[in-house]
Design a protein around this motif. Sequence first.
Motif, short mmCIF file in Angstrom:
data_model
loop_
_atom_site.label_atom_id
_atom_site.label_comp_id
_atom_site.label_asym_id
_atom_site.label_seq_id
_atom_site.Cartn_x
_atom_site.Cartn_y
_atom_site.Cartn_z
N SER A 220 -42.06 38.18 21.65
CA SER A 220 -41.43 38.96 22.67
C SER A 220 -40.95 40.06 22.54
N PRO A 221 -39.65 40.17 21.46
CA PRO A 221 -39.36 41.39 21.04
C PRO A 221 -40.04 42.38 20.71
N GLY A 222 -41.07 42.23 19.94
CA GLY A 222 -42.13 43.44 19.59
C GLY A 222 -42.73 43.82 20.74
N LEU A 223 -43.25 42.95 21.82
CA LEU A 223 -44.15 43.46 22.72
C LEU A 223 -43.28 44.19 23.90
N GLN A 224 -42.06 44.04 24.05
CA GLN A 224 -41.18 44.45 24.90
C GLN A 224 -40.97 45.99 24.10
N GLU A 225 -40.70 46.30 23.09
CA GLU A 225 -40.74 47.59 22.14
C GLU A 225 -41.87 48.40 22.34
N TYR A 226 -43.01 47.57 22.38
CA TYR A 226 -44.34 48.22 22.49
C TYR A 226 -44.60 48.84 23.86
N VAL A 227 -44.18 48.05 24.94
CA VAL A 227 -44.41 48.63 26.33
C VAL A 227 -43.31 49.56 26.58
N GLU A 228 -42.34 49.80 25.90
CA GLU A 228 -41.46 50.87 25.97
C GLU A 228 -41.91 51.99 25.54
N VAL B 234 -45.25 52.61 24.96
CA VAL B 234 -46.39 53.15 25.36
C VAL B 234 -45.99 53.75 26.91
N SER B 235 -45.14 53.08 27.77
CA SER B 235 -44.95 53.77 28.96
C SER B 235 -44.19 54.98 28.82
N PHE B 236 -43.37 55.39 27.68
CA PHE B 236 -42.47 56.59 27.31
C PHE B 236 -43.82 57.67 27.06
N GLN B 237 -44.78 57.35 26.29
CA GLN B 237 -45.75 58.37 26.08
C GLN B 237 -46.66 58.65 27.36
N TYR B 238 -46.78 57.47 28.03
CA TYR B 238 -47.50 57.69 29.46
C TYR B 238 -46.87 58.65 30.28
N PHE B 239 -45.50 58.56 30.33
CA PHE B 239 -44.86 59.23 31.46
C PHE B 239 -44.56 60.57 31.07
N ILE B 240 -44.62 60.87 29.51
CA ILE B 240 -44.66 62.40 29.24
C ILE B 240 -46.14 62.96 29.50
N LYS B 241 -47.06 62.19 29.50
CA LYS B 241 -48.48 62.69 29.80
C LYS B 241 -48.53 62.91 31.26
N THR B 242 -48.26 61.76 32.15
CA THR B 242 -48.40 61.94 33.40
C THR B 242 -47.43 62.00 34.48
N ARG B 243 -46.23 61.91 34.12
CA ARG B 243 -45.04 61.80 34.76
C ARG B 243 -45.19 60.67 35.84
N ASP C 214 -35.94 49.18 29.45
CA ASP C 214 -35.36 49.83 28.21
C ASP C 214 -36.10 51.45 28.17
N LEU C 215 -37.18 51.55 28.97
CA LEU C 215 -37.43 52.82 29.02
C LEU C 215 -36.59 53.86 29.78
N THR C 216 -35.80 53.41 30.80
CA THR C 216 -35.08 54.27 31.50
C THR C 216 -33.84 54.87 30.37
N GLY C 217 -33.42 53.99 29.40
CA GLY C 217 -32.51 54.69 28.64
C GLY C 217 -33.25 55.94 27.61
N ARG D 223 -31.99 60.06 28.01
CA ARG D 223 -31.91 60.74 26.80
C ARG D 223 -32.84 62.15 26.57
N LEU D 224 -34.05 61.92 27.37
CA LEU D 224 -34.92 62.99 27.47
C LEU D 224 -34.48 63.80 28.35
#
Length: 285
Positions: A117-125, A127-136, A188-191, A195-196
């Motif tokens: 679970s800890p690794g999957l949560q960090e991976y989701v964070e 991937v979602s961070f990269q996806y937001f930078i690309k597509t908002r 976790d993505l919100t943090g 920072r961004l």
Amino acid sequence: GSGGFRKRKHDNFPHGQRREEKANVNPPSALMKSFKSFQLELDTRHDKYERLVKLSRDITIESKRTIFLLHRFTSAPSGEEILSESEVKLDAVRQKIKQVAQELIGEDMYQFHRAISPGLQEYVEAVSFQYFIKTRSLISIEEINKQLIFTAEDREEITNMTSNSQDKQLHRWSLKVTPVDYLLGVADLTGELMRLCISSVGNGDIDTPFELSQFLRQIYDGFTFIGNTGPYEVSKKLYTLKQSLAKVENACYTLKVRGSEIPKHMLADVFSTKTELIDQEEGLP
């Protein structure tokens, strides 16, 4: 004589001989064989759990490195290079997840969920961070799970007397991110978005904080619908999410009210100072 100890009959036999006689008298029973098989099964399961913990730790480390890389997107001269490099790193992370999927073939994933679970949560964070930078926008759990389907081809050459042919056997592994891991990763993505926001202002980007404020408000509204009805971990993340939203909204307020009178190169320092004050008032470390 009086006061002495009586010698037992079996004391006259050597210790090793008594053990051999006992083994011959009591051969391994069916119950002992069952316990031996249980011991082997538990040892195998424990070894697999430890391997999954190590893989989850590697996934966490590489995902964090990807997040650190993506934070350079606002200050890098070429953002496309950062995105392409992050994609390479995420592909390496997915190879680790492929090993997890191979370990879980024929197993109930929820028996090993705490290990991965800890690794999957960090991976989701990441991937979602990269996806937001690309597509908002926010990546869906279905899109994440599509990226976690792995295939491989094993070719076996079969030689017959009449002709030669190749038999292609397709192997497929998949690992599905659970809804809880997805929600915790998004929280976790919100943090990282907070920072961004501060780094964007420091680079003179005035529009990004207002976009982030609206985006974080939508995520917060979605989490409030879950409330205390969801898992305990999700409701615990809601407080941290609220703090990230407050810091971004405070940045937008400062830009709107005092943006014209504060030089751009000093705005990031003003936000950092106010963020520390908010943390002290809220009692955050």
